[in-house]
Design an enzyme around this catalytic site. Structure first.
Site, PDB file in Angstrom:
ATOM      1  N   ASP A 111      -3.885  -7.736 -11.596  1.00  0.00           N
ATOM      2  CA  ASP A 111      -3.450  -9.337 -12.633  1.00  0.00           C
ATOM      3  C   ASP A 111      -5.599  -9.903 -13.433  1.00  0.00           C
ATOM      4  OD1 ASP A 111      -1.209  -9.889 -11.215  1.00  0.00           O
ATOM      5  OD2 ASP A 111      -2.618  -9.678  -9.173  1.00  0.00           O
TER       6      ASP A 111
ATOM      7  N   HIS B  41      -1.553 -12.795  -5.436  1.00  0.00           N
ATOM      8  CA  HIS B  41      -0.427 -12.149  -5.945  1.00  0.00           C
ATOM      9  C   HIS B  41       0.976 -12.249  -6.758  1.00  0.00           C
ATOM     10  CE1 HIS B  41       0.546  -8.939  -8.363  1.00  0.00           C
ATOM     11  NE2 HIS B  41       1.922  -8.676  -7.997  1.00  0.00           N
TER      12      HIS B  41
HETATM   13  N1  LIG Z   1       0.452  -5.425  -6.217  1.00  0.00           N
HETATM   14  C1  LIG Z   1       0.864  -5.488  -7.842  1.00  0.00           C
HETATM   15  O1  LIG Z   1       0.167  -5.031  -8.431  1.00  0.00           O
HETATM   16  C2  LIG Z   1       1.960  -4.716  -7.741  1.00  0.00           C
HETATM   17  C3  LIG Z   1       2.777  -3.921  -9.069  1.00  0.00           C
HETATM   18  C4  LIG Z   1       3.912  -3.303  -8.895  1.00  0.00           C
HETATM   19  C5  LIG Z   1       4.917  -3.807  -7.995  1.00  0.00           C
HETATM   20  N2  LIG Z   1       4.456  -3.715  -6.961  1.00  0.00           N
HETATM   21  C6  LIG Z   1       4.901  -3.967  -5.557  1.00  0.00           C
HETATM   22  O2  LIG Z   1       5.097  -2.113  -5.599  1.00  0.00           O
HETATM   23  C7  LIG Z   1       5.965  -2.258  -4.013  1.00  0.00           C
HETATM   24  C8  LIG Z   1       6.339  -0.662  -5.416  1.00  0.00           C
HETATM   25  O3  LIG Z   1       6.939  -0.592  -6.093  1.00  0.00           O
HETATM   26  P1  LIG Z   1       7.610   0.539  -7.131  1.00  0.00           P
HETATM   27  O4  LIG Z   1       8.250  -0.064  -8.283  1.00  0.00           O
HETATM   28  O5  LIG Z   1       7.151   1.893  -7.025  1.00  0.00           O
HETATM   29  O6  LIG Z   1       9.362   0.354  -5.764  1.00  0.00           O
HETATM   30  P2  LIG Z   1      10.135   1.939  -5.348  1.00  0.00           P
HETATM   31  O7  LIG Z   1      11.139   1.254  -4.768  1.00  0.00           O
HETATM   32  O8  LIG Z   1      10.150   2.278  -7.300  1.00  0.00           O
HETATM   33  O9  LIG Z   1       9.413   2.791  -5.303  1.00  0.00           O
HETATM   34  C9  LIG Z   1       9.332   2.196  -3.522  1.00  0.00           C
HETATM   35  C10 LIG Z   1       9.138   2.723  -2.973  1.00  0.00           C
HETATM   36  O10 LIG Z   1       8.619   3.345  -1.316  1.00  0.00           O
HETATM   37  C11 LIG Z   1      10.035   4.109  -0.189  1.00  0.00           C
HETATM   38  N3  LIG Z   1       9.629   3.394   0.696  1.00  0.00           N
HETATM   39  C12 LIG Z   1      10.542   2.268   1.318  1.00  0.00           C
HETATM   40  N4  LIG Z   1      10.221   1.924   2.558  1.00  0.00           N
HETATM   41  C13 LIG Z   1       9.403   3.145   3.318  1.00  0.00           C
HETATM   42  C14 LIG Z   1       8.479   3.013   4.019  1.00  0.00           C
HETATM   43  N5  LIG Z   1       8.744   2.222   5.298  1.00  0.00           N
HETATM   44  N6  LIG Z   1       7.595   3.765   4.282  1.00  0.00           N
HETATM   45  C15 LIG Z   1       7.044   4.380   3.500  1.00  0.00           C
HETATM   46  N7  LIG Z   1       7.847   4.804   2.152  1.00  0.00           N
HETATM   47  C16 LIG Z   1       9.262   3.942   1.875  1.00  0.00           C
HETATM   48  C17 LIG Z   1      11.205   3.522  -1.034  1.00  0.00           C
HETATM   49  O11 LIG Z   1      11.693   5.077  -0.403  1.00  0.00           O
HETATM   50  C18 LIG Z   1      10.435   4.478  -2.319  1.00  0.00           C
HETATM   51  O12 LIG Z   1      10.588   5.326  -2.760  1.00  0.00           O
HETATM   52  C19 LIG Z   1       7.298  -2.946  -5.016  1.00  0.00           C
HETATM   53  O13 LIG Z   1       7.092  -3.483  -3.229  1.00  0.00           O
HETATM   54  C20 LIG Z   1       6.719  -3.341  -5.511  1.00  0.00           C
HETATM   55  O14 LIG Z   1       6.719  -5.097  -6.051  1.00  0.00           O
HETATM   56  C21 LIG Z   1       2.848  -4.600  -6.444  1.00  0.00           C
HETATM   57  O1  LIG Z   2       6.356  -9.272  -9.703  1.00  0.00           O
HETATM   58  C1  LIG Z   2       6.355  -8.063  -8.961  1.00  0.00           C
HETATM   59  O2  LIG Z   2       7.139  -8.508  -8.027  1.00  0.00           O
HETATM   60  C2  LIG Z   2       6.000  -6.789  -9.404  1.00  0.00           C
HETATM   61  C3  LIG Z   2       4.515  -7.367  -9.117  1.00  0.00           C
HETATM   62  O3  LIG Z   2       3.893  -7.690  -8.014  1.00  0.00           O
HETATM   63  C4  LIG Z   2       4.233  -7.168 -11.104  1.00  0.00           C
HETATM   64  O4  LIG Z   2       3.060  -8.225 -10.337  1.00  0.00           O
HETATM   65  O5  LIG Z   2       3.979  -6.105 -11.906  1.00  0.00           O
END
Ligand SMILES: NC(=O)c1ccc[n+]([C@@H]2O[C@H](COP(=O)([O-])OP(=O)(O)OC[C@H]3O[C@@H](n4cnc5c(N)ncnc54)[C@H](O)[C@@H]3O)[C@@H](O)[C@H]2O)c1
Ligand SMILES: O=C(O)C[C@H](O)C(=O)O
Length: 332
Positions: free
Chosen positions: A160, A188
């Protein structure tokens, strides 16, 4: 003398952020070009084959800094001896879902991983939670891993922060590297408060306030804030997947600055355990402006908060208190 390798755990490593993140770590983007690493990759059994594919590609990429890869679906093996844990594993938000919708699925994962990290990780473990709801997952991890010092548990709001830098840079047509000291306060989520009141831009006449150069308070107090708040949703709408390369890059920025220190005169945003600074209730993981040195972050103190900002700081704290209550109700 060559440095000893640092063990870095990435959970959810077969997912899309994981796929973008692990090569960055193996190239030295996170810990520096002279720091060897051993990657620990964890995912769940349905993703085991894909996880093995990621390991194969890491071998094929022949990264000079990469001294080993542990790819596993076993939490104990994954967490043993790790110095840094980047927790990405979980269920991402899909189009039309609010972060609250993914709460129940994710907080229980963080409760169980808290115990594994507490038992098996290295004593100097630093944790970055990326998976949403990031602040509340980090809080649950902290509460269920009482022996991990709270200063070693954080969540990602650097994405962010970087988005806010990017918006200012686009608006003024200046280099993003010349913009600094924006702040992301709070969650977030769409209640976060991107604050430019202390942000500056490097010009040929020295540093100038962002507010002065933008000279459009209506935009700064309106569209700028909502664009940053809604950027995650806008990416999901455009890609049908949540942000990945920018999230991975921000995770590297977060750990790099925490471990190697923030540049003089610059702060960054990190979700950290609130100690009551800026009258934010203690006991939440809340994003603050921080500086870091010698592997420790410190909340920047004494910034004046105007009335407009105060309301926004309180609103996002309120949401975090509600999320905390909801998380506990999902766990009970
Ligand atoms: N904080 C931020 O700025 C931010 C930004 C983008 C995404 N995110 C979050 O990050 C996370 C991952 O996003 P993504 O796009 O890579 O998702 P994705 O679904 O592509 O990957 C997530 C992975 O986690 C695995 N997983 C599920 N449960 C698990 C467990 N108990 N232990 C280990 N692995 C496990 C899944 O099998 C999958 O491979 C999501 O929660 C998303 O909302 C946060
Ligand atoms: O908004 C979401 O759930 C995805 C991620 O946290 C992001 O900020 O891109």
């Amino acid at each position: 003398m060559a440095k000893d390798p640092v063990r870095v755990l990435v959970t959810g490593a077969a997912g899309q952020i994981g796929y973008a993140l692990v090569p960055m770590i193996a190239r030295g983007v996170m810990l520096g070009a002279d720091q060897p690493v051993i990657l620990h990759l964890l995912d769940i059994p349905p993703a085991a084959e894909a996880l093995n594919g990621v390991k194969m590609e890491l071998v094929d990429a022949a990264f000079p800094l990469l001294k080993g890869v542990v790819a596993t679906t076993d939490v104990v093996e994954a967490t043993t001896g790790v110095n840094i844990a980047v927790l990405v594993g979980g269920f991402p938000r899909k189009e039309g879902m609010e972060r609250k919708d993914v709460m129940g699925k994710n907080v229980s994962i963080y409760k169980s991983q808290a115990s594994a990290l507490e038992k098996h990780a290295a004593a100097d473990l630093k944790v970055l939670v990326v998976a949403n709801p990031a602040n509340t997952n980090a809080l649950i991890l902290k509460e269920f891993a009482p022996s991990i010092p709270e200063k070693n548990i954080s969540c990602l709001t650097r994405l962010d922060h970087n988005r806010a830098l990017g918006q200012i840079s686009e608006r003024l047509n200046v280099q993003v590297s010349d913009v600094k000291n924006v702040i992301i306060w709070g969650n977030h989520s769409s209640t976060q408060y991107p604050d430019v009141n202390h942000a500056t831009i490097k010009t040929s006449d020295g540093e100038k306030p962002v507010r002065e150069l933008v000279a459009d308070d209506a935009w700064l107090n309106g569209e700028f804030i909502s664009t940053v708040q809604q950027r995650g949703a806008a990416i999901i709408k455009a890609r049908k997947l949540s942000s990945a390369l920018s999230a991975a890059s921000a995770a590297c920025d977060h750990i790099r600055d925490w471990v190697l220190g923030t540049p003089e005169g610059t702060w960054v945003s990190m979700g950290v355990y609130s100690d009551g600074s800026y009258d934010v209730p203690a006991g939440l993981i809340y994003s603050f402006p921080v500086t870091a040195a010698n592997g420790e972050w410190k909340i920047v103190q004494g910034l004046p908060i105007d009335e407009f900002s105060r309301k926004k700081l309180d609103l996002t704290a309120q949401e975090l208190s509600e999320e905390k209550a909801l998380a506990y109700s999902c766990l009970s």
